[in-house]
Write a protein that holds these residues in place. Structure first.
Motif, short mmCIF file in Angstrom:
data_model
loop_
_atom_site.label_atom_id
_atom_site.label_comp_id
_atom_site.label_asym_id
_atom_site.label_seq_id
_atom_site.Cartn_x
_atom_site.Cartn_y
_atom_site.Cartn_z
N ASN A 19 0.80 -1.21 0.00
CA ASN A 19 0.00 0.00 0.00
C ASN A 19 0.84 1.27 0.00
N GLU A 20 2.13 1.15 -0.23
CA GLU A 20 2.96 2.35 -0.22
C GLU A 20 2.79 3.11 -1.53
N TYR A 21 2.79 4.44 -1.43
CA TYR A 21 2.55 5.30 -2.58
C TYR A 21 3.85 5.60 -3.30
N ALA A 22 3.79 5.72 -4.63
CA ALA A 22 4.91 6.14 -5.46
C ALA A 22 6.14 5.26 -5.24
N ARG A 23 5.94 3.96 -5.29
CA ARG A 23 7.06 3.04 -5.15
C ARG A 23 7.49 2.55 -6.53
N THR A 24 8.60 1.86 -6.58
CA THR A 24 9.07 1.26 -7.83
C THR A 24 9.08 -0.24 -7.68
N ILE A 25 8.21 -0.92 -8.40
CA ILE A 25 8.15 -2.38 -8.35
C ILE A 25 9.28 -2.93 -9.21
N PRO A 26 10.08 -3.85 -8.68
CA PRO A 26 11.23 -4.37 -9.45
C PRO A 26 10.79 -5.05 -10.75
N SER A 27 11.72 -5.13 -11.68
CA SER A 27 11.46 -5.76 -12.97
C SER A 27 12.42 -6.92 -13.20
N ASN A 28 12.03 -7.82 -14.07
CA ASN A 28 12.89 -8.93 -14.46
C ASN A 28 13.81 -8.52 -15.60
N GLN A 29 14.89 -9.24 -15.76
CA GLN A 29 15.79 -9.02 -16.89
C GLN A 29 15.29 -9.80 -18.09
N LEU A 30 15.23 -9.14 -19.22
CA LEU A 30 14.67 -9.75 -20.43
C LEU A 30 15.76 -9.99 -21.47
N SER A 31 15.55 -11.00 -22.28
CA SER A 31 16.42 -11.21 -23.43
C SER A 31 15.97 -10.28 -24.54
N VAL A 32 16.84 -10.00 -25.47
CA VAL A 32 16.50 -9.07 -26.54
C VAL A 32 15.40 -9.62 -27.44
N SER A 33 15.22 -10.94 -27.44
CA SER A 33 14.19 -11.56 -28.27
C SER A 33 12.84 -11.70 -27.56
N ALA A 34 12.76 -11.27 -26.31
CA ALA A 34 11.52 -11.42 -25.54
C ALA A 34 10.30 -10.82 -26.24
N PRO A 35 10.40 -9.61 -26.83
CA PRO A 35 9.22 -9.04 -27.50
C PRO A 35 8.67 -9.91 -28.62
N LEU A 36 9.52 -10.69 -29.26
CA LEU A 36 9.03 -11.58 -30.31
C LEU A 36 8.15 -12.68 -29.71
N HIS A 37 8.50 -13.12 -28.50
CA HIS A 37 7.68 -14.11 -27.80
C HIS A 37 6.33 -13.51 -27.41
N TRP A 38 6.35 -12.25 -26.96
CA TRP A 38 5.09 -11.57 -26.62
C TRP A 38 4.20 -11.47 -27.86
N LEU A 39 4.83 -11.15 -28.98
CA LEU A 39 4.06 -11.01 -30.22
C LEU A 39 3.42 -12.33 -30.61
N ALA A 40 4.14 -13.42 -30.44
CA ALA A 40 3.59 -14.74 -30.75
C ALA A 40 2.40 -15.06 -29.85
N LEU A 41 2.52 -14.73 -28.55
CA LEU A 41 1.41 -14.94 -27.63
C LEU A 41 0.22 -14.06 -27.99
N GLY A 42 0.50 -12.82 -28.40
CA GLY A 42 -0.56 -11.92 -28.81
C GLY A 42 -1.31 -12.44 -30.03
N LEU A 43 -0.57 -13.00 -30.98
CA LEU A 43 -1.20 -13.58 -32.17
C LEU A 43 -2.07 -14.78 -31.79
N HIS A 44 -1.60 -15.56 -30.84
CA HIS A 44 -2.39 -16.72 -30.36
C HIS A 44 -3.69 -16.25 -29.73
N ASP A 45 -3.62 -15.21 -28.90
CA ASP A 45 -4.84 -14.66 -28.28
C ASP A 45 -5.78 -14.10 -29.35
N PHE A 46 -5.22 -13.44 -30.34
CA PHE A 46 -6.02 -12.86 -31.42
C PHE A 46 -6.85 -13.93 -32.12
#
Length: 264
Positions: A19-46
């Motif tokens: 419940n803390e305000y204006a915090r920064t939630i940590p992020s994971n480290q991604l590979s440079v090809s990760a967006p291509l995987h997201w795109l494939a999942l998006g096409l599957h949902d479509f």
């Protein structure tokens, strides 16, 4: 519990109360090809959600066609930027329905159009606050663009060399502003919808996630730009496909990038 915001918020990755305000939630480290995987999942949902995809695709298409018609009707490039500003403000709210549909499928439920439309009002206070941030940023961008027109050659048929200052400075300024807007908005909207966080937490978290994964985010930004360009190049008809796919992909990208409460 409110606290003072300082510049280190974009760099710190520490555990905080939910419940803390204006915090920064940590992020994971991604590979440079990760967006291509997201795109494939998006096409599957479509493919799996044709009705919802068609509805939001038509909404995006209608907005794009209206912009193309407005530019042709006015016969001037001066309406392009304001029109794109309106499109960028409408887009995130339409995308909320796509995020909700992808979220429902992730939970093993059957996504419905009505349920996705109701998601547009989820955490509306933070969403409207974020809209105001975008509006201010876009107005600032337009004012800068107007000032840069002072570098535009005043003589018709001027040689290309006289256009160079306008093109170079305008491109650099546009790149900086566009990059900042992309950084604060890449994952803000899905984060506000799923976790109902405040707007500053969403902005700080999105900025930190983009900053921590610059190579992957460059690829993701190029994919988004490509999808939008294809849509407008086809007089808006391409938006029927590109925008729903990108919307679903954004949801998957958010889930893969921003750490869940179990990971922090």
């Amino acid at each position: 519990m409110p606290r003072t915001v300082n510049t280190t918020d974009f760099h710190k990755k520490k555990e905080v109360r939910d419940n803390e305000y204006a915090r920064t939630i940590p992020s994971n480290q991604l590979s440079v090809s990760a967006p291509l995987h997201w795109l494939a999942l998006g096409l599957h949902d479509f493919i799996r959600m044709p009705l919802i995809s068609a509805f939001y695709g038509l909404c995006f298409t209608a907005a794009a066609v209206a912009i193309v018609q407005l530019v042709q009707w006015q016969g001037t490039h001066l309406v392009v930027l304001p029109s794109l500003v309106v499109y960028m403000l409408i887009g995130p709210f339409l995308a909320l329905g796509l995020y909700d549909a992808a979220w429902e499928r992730e939970k093993g439920r059957s996504a419905s159009l009505l349920h996705s439309m109701k998601a547009i009002g989820r955490n509306s206070t933070s969403q409207w606050a974020f809209t105001i941030i975008l509006v201010v940023a876009m107005i600032f961008w337009m004012r800068i663009a107007a000032l840069l027109h002072a570098l535009y050659p005043s003589v018709q048929g001027a040689p290309l060399s006289e256009f160079a200052p306008f093109l170079i400075v305008g491109s650099l300024v546009g790149l900086v502003i566009a990059s900042l807007i992309f950084a604060i908005s890449a994952f803000s909207i899905p984060l506000m919808m799923e976790r109902r966080v405040d707007v500053m937490t969403a902005v700080f978290t999105s900025f930190n996630a983009v900053k921590s994964n610059i190579p992957a985010m460059i690829v993701w930004a190029m994919i988004i730009c490509g999808g939008v360009l294809v849509g407008f190049a086809s007089f808006g008809l391409g938006m029927l496909f590109t925008m729903p796919i990108l919307g679903y992909a954004t949801w998957h990208g958010y889930h893969e990038t921003v750490k869940s409460s179990r990971q922090t």
